[in-house]
Write an enzyme that holds these catalytic residues in place. Structure first.
Site, mmCIF file in Angstrom:
data_model
loop_
_atom_site.group_PDB
_atom_site.id
_atom_site.type_symbol
_atom_site.label_atom_id
_atom_site.label_comp_id
_atom_site.label_asym_id
_atom_site.label_seq_id
_atom_site.Cartn_x
_atom_site.Cartn_y
_atom_site.Cartn_z
ATOM 1 N N ARG A 1 5.950 -9.881 23.629
ATOM 2 C CA ARG A 1 5.834 -10.987 24.603
ATOM 3 C C ARG A 1 6.830 -12.068 24.208
ATOM 4 N NH1 ARG A 1 4.354 -15.870 25.665
ATOM 5 N NH2 ARG A 1 4.008 -16.247 23.453
ATOM 6 N N LYS B 1 14.545 -19.012 15.399
ATOM 7 C CA LYS B 1 13.500 -19.854 14.814
ATOM 8 C C LYS B 1 13.851 -20.226 13.375
ATOM 9 C CE LYS B 1 9.886 -20.222 16.646
ATOM 10 N NZ LYS B 1 9.200 -21.135 17.564
ATOM 11 N N GLU C 1 5.131 -14.339 15.462
ATOM 12 C CA GLU C 1 5.885 -14.934 16.563
ATOM 13 C C GLU C 1 5.926 -13.999 17.770
ATOM 14 O OE1 GLU C 1 8.069 -17.801 18.535
ATOM 15 O OE2 GLU C 1 7.399 -17.989 16.462
ATOM 16 N N ASP C 2 5.488 -14.492 18.921
ATOM 17 C CA ASP C 2 5.629 -13.793 20.205
ATOM 18 C C ASP C 2 5.022 -12.393 20.200
ATOM 19 O OD1 ASP C 2 6.748 -15.975 21.342
ATOM 20 O OD2 ASP C 2 8.792 -15.218 21.433
ATOM 21 N N ASP D 1 2.597 -18.893 15.549
ATOM 22 C CA ASP D 1 3.307 -20.023 16.140
ATOM 23 C C ASP D 1 2.867 -20.284 17.571
ATOM 24 O OD1 ASP D 1 5.176 -22.080 15.884
ATOM 25 O OD2 ASP D 1 6.708 -20.918 16.908
ATOM 26 N N ASN E 1 8.421 -21.149 28.902
ATOM 27 C CA ASN E 1 9.837 -20.923 28.642
ATOM 28 C C ASN E 1 10.225 -19.523 29.111
ATOM 29 O OD1 ASN E 1 10.622 -23.363 27.268
ATOM 30 N ND2 ASN E 1 9.324 -22.700 25.568
#
Length: 541
Positions: free
Chosen positions: A228, A246, A317-318, A340, A491
């Site tokens: 994602r 990042k 992350e994601d 995050d 985003n």
């Protein structure tokens, strides 16, 4: 007895140290408030012997400064060491190379004579020249991102100096919103390896593979599985651009040494059919691993990382919503890690909401929220705000009643059949069920939630096509709220729930606006100019 000479000596003999050092005078016990940190090594001469010789001036000792206020005597992280490298190796190592900024003395000492043009250019001159070249491409942010990638691949000294000196201009190029497009082109523009990749074929070997990482000290690992990426969905191995971007901010803004960070891609396949058919796709060309096999692979990776680097910080992350909360819950009590999207975004959003309430002349406990998006980011943000309201004196039950969370099917509300109860029909999982708000019917459209529930803040975390916050919703809020808070945070920019221009125009300039990606200032016909705030989790660094 000679403190000035001591500091000058230290400045000469500590060029490669990125540790934040404090000096304490042993005769008085007072701590010297002066501090210094050098971003990247400029010469290979740092050693403990140098430090011992330096401490002979004025009986000084060293302490490593930690965020919790504690000191650890004589704790050193080894600097990069180029003593066993020749000049050509140094020029081809981006961590050491600084181009024509090498002085004549350095060229002589490091074996660089004849390998560089005669003109010595200072790092400041190099920064100015690069920024000038970059500015010529202001209308092509993706090309600017690629120029920065190329610079990072050959000269990290200059790359991080550019980021540090021009962080306001560079942050949107190395991270949101430009990093989304960079990820989409990751495979087709792949040039140089950065970080580590793990696939299902590596099962049983990850611990050995971690030994292939050449650095002996790593402080931060950012890991994603690409499932994602921002609001773009499953990008597979192309999502590696997110950990890289990042960590660039960790270095430039957080002060972590560039050779002590590690981006990681858990490339466990992709369900993106266009990528599976793409002949240029660099990732593991299989459908995503799921279920127990997936969690077993992640578990092996976590054990491998912390076996190699026991004190590392691991940032998730994601990850897709169905995995993010589970992974955080499984590892947060036993390993130094955080998510995050859940905690980072929640932290910075709570800060933004507190600031917005102050600007509106309200307390946090006076506010109510409509959140578009019930994924890991949306629920994580709402949970953080609830914690803030509880801290401010409200009961947790009352705080949660101040939220209506909307999925793609409408509000999560009472099952009264008024709108077909689509969320209940689909089944509420353990993460979503506690957020049911009986003040509205299940499936109520967002526009009707505004009319019935009357929130004072709109939170946009849906990562759906732009336009979820409509003119009718904002105007309705402005009819009962003097300063409606509008926070479209999805985003990249193309996913934003509305633009600042729209929010200001629809509220006659009364809205308090914060966005996930940066937007330009907005000028209204009456001459007023507004600068929208940015609410992005990069600020937690």
């Amino acid at each position: 007895q000679k403190p000035r000479e001591a500091w000058e000596y230290l400045a000469r003999c500590l060029p490669g140290s990125h540790s934040l050092l404090r000096l304490r005078n042993l005769s008085t016990g007072r701590q010297d408030p002066r501090r210094f940190a050098v971003l990247l090594p400029a010469a290979p001469m740092l050693c403990r012997g140098s430090l011992r010789r330096a401490t002979r001036f004025g009986r000084l000792t060293f302490h490593r400064a930690y965020g919790d206020g504690t000191d650890a005597r004589a704790r050193f992280l080894k600097p990069l060491d180029a003593r066993h490298s020749d000049g050509w190796d140094i020029l081809n190592n981006p961590l050491w190379n600084k181009g024509t900024a090498f002085t004549w003395a350095e060229r002589e000492r490091l074996g660089l004579r004849g390998l560089l043009p005669a003109q010595v250019r200072t790092i400041e001159e190099q920064v100015s020249n690069f920024v000038t070249q970059l500015s010529a491409m202001d209308d092509q942010p993706l090309m600017q991102n690629l120029m920065l990638q190329d610079l990072q691949a050959r000269n990290e000294t200059l790359y991080h100096r550019v980021l540090v000196d021009h962080v306001e201009k560079m942050a949107p190029l190395v991270y949101t919103p430009t990093v989304g497009a960079a990820c989409q082109h990751f495979s087709s523009r792949y040039q140089r390896s950065r970080g580590m990749f793990f696939t299902p074929e590596d099962a049983g070997e990850m611990g050995v593979m971690m030994r292939n990482w050449p650095r002996s000290e790593t402080q931060v690992v950012v890991v994603t599985d690409g499932s994602r990426i921002l609001g773009l969905g499953d990008l597979g191995a192309n999502g590696m651009g997110i950990p890289i971007g990042k960590l660039a901010l960790y270095c430039a803004v957080g002060g972590i040494a560039p050779h002590r960070v590690l981006p990681v891609m858990l490339d466990f396949g992709t369900n993106n059919e266009s990528l599976l058919r793409d002949p240029l796709y660099r990732g593991y060309r299989q459908p995503r691993v799921t279920g127990d096999r997936y969690y077993a692979l992640v578990d092996e990776f976590v054990r491998a990382v912390f076996s190699r680097f026991p004190n590392v910080l691991l940032q998730w992350e994601d990850f897709s919503s169905d995995k993010a909360s589970n992974l955080l819950a499984k590892y947060r009590e036993n390993y130094l890690c955080f998510n995050d999207d859940i905690q980072g975004t929640g932290c910075v959003t709570l800060a933004g909401v507190i600031a917005a309430a102050r600007n509106a002349g309200k307390a946090l406990t006076d506010m109510s929220f409509l959140c578009a998006g019930a994924g890991s980011a949306g629920l994580g943000v709402c949970a953080q705000i609830v914690d803030g309201m509880v801290e401010a004196g409200m009961s947790r039950e009352e705080a949660m009643r101040r939220f209506v969370i909307c999925t793609s099917q409408g509000a999560i509300g009472r099952a009264d059949g008024a709108h077909g109860d689509p969320n209940h029909a689909r089944g509420l999982n353990v993460e979503r069920a506690p957020w049911q708000n009986d003040a509205v019917s299940d499936g109520t459209p967002m526009s009707e939630v505004v009319s019935e529930f009357k929130p004072t803040c709109l939170l946009g975390l849906a990562a759906q096509p732009a336009g979820l916050f409509t003119e009718g919703m904002v105007r309705e809020m402005a009819s009962y709220c003097d300063s409606p808070v509008v926070m479209p945070m999805s985003n990249p920019t193309a996913k934003s729930e509305c633009t600042p221009q729209q929010a200001y125009e629809w509220s006659d300039g009364r809205a308090i606006v914060a966005t996930g990606s940066p937007f330009a200032p907005v000028s209204l016909p009456d001459g007023r100019t507004f600068i929208p705030s940015q609410c992005n989790n990069m600020y937690i660094f």
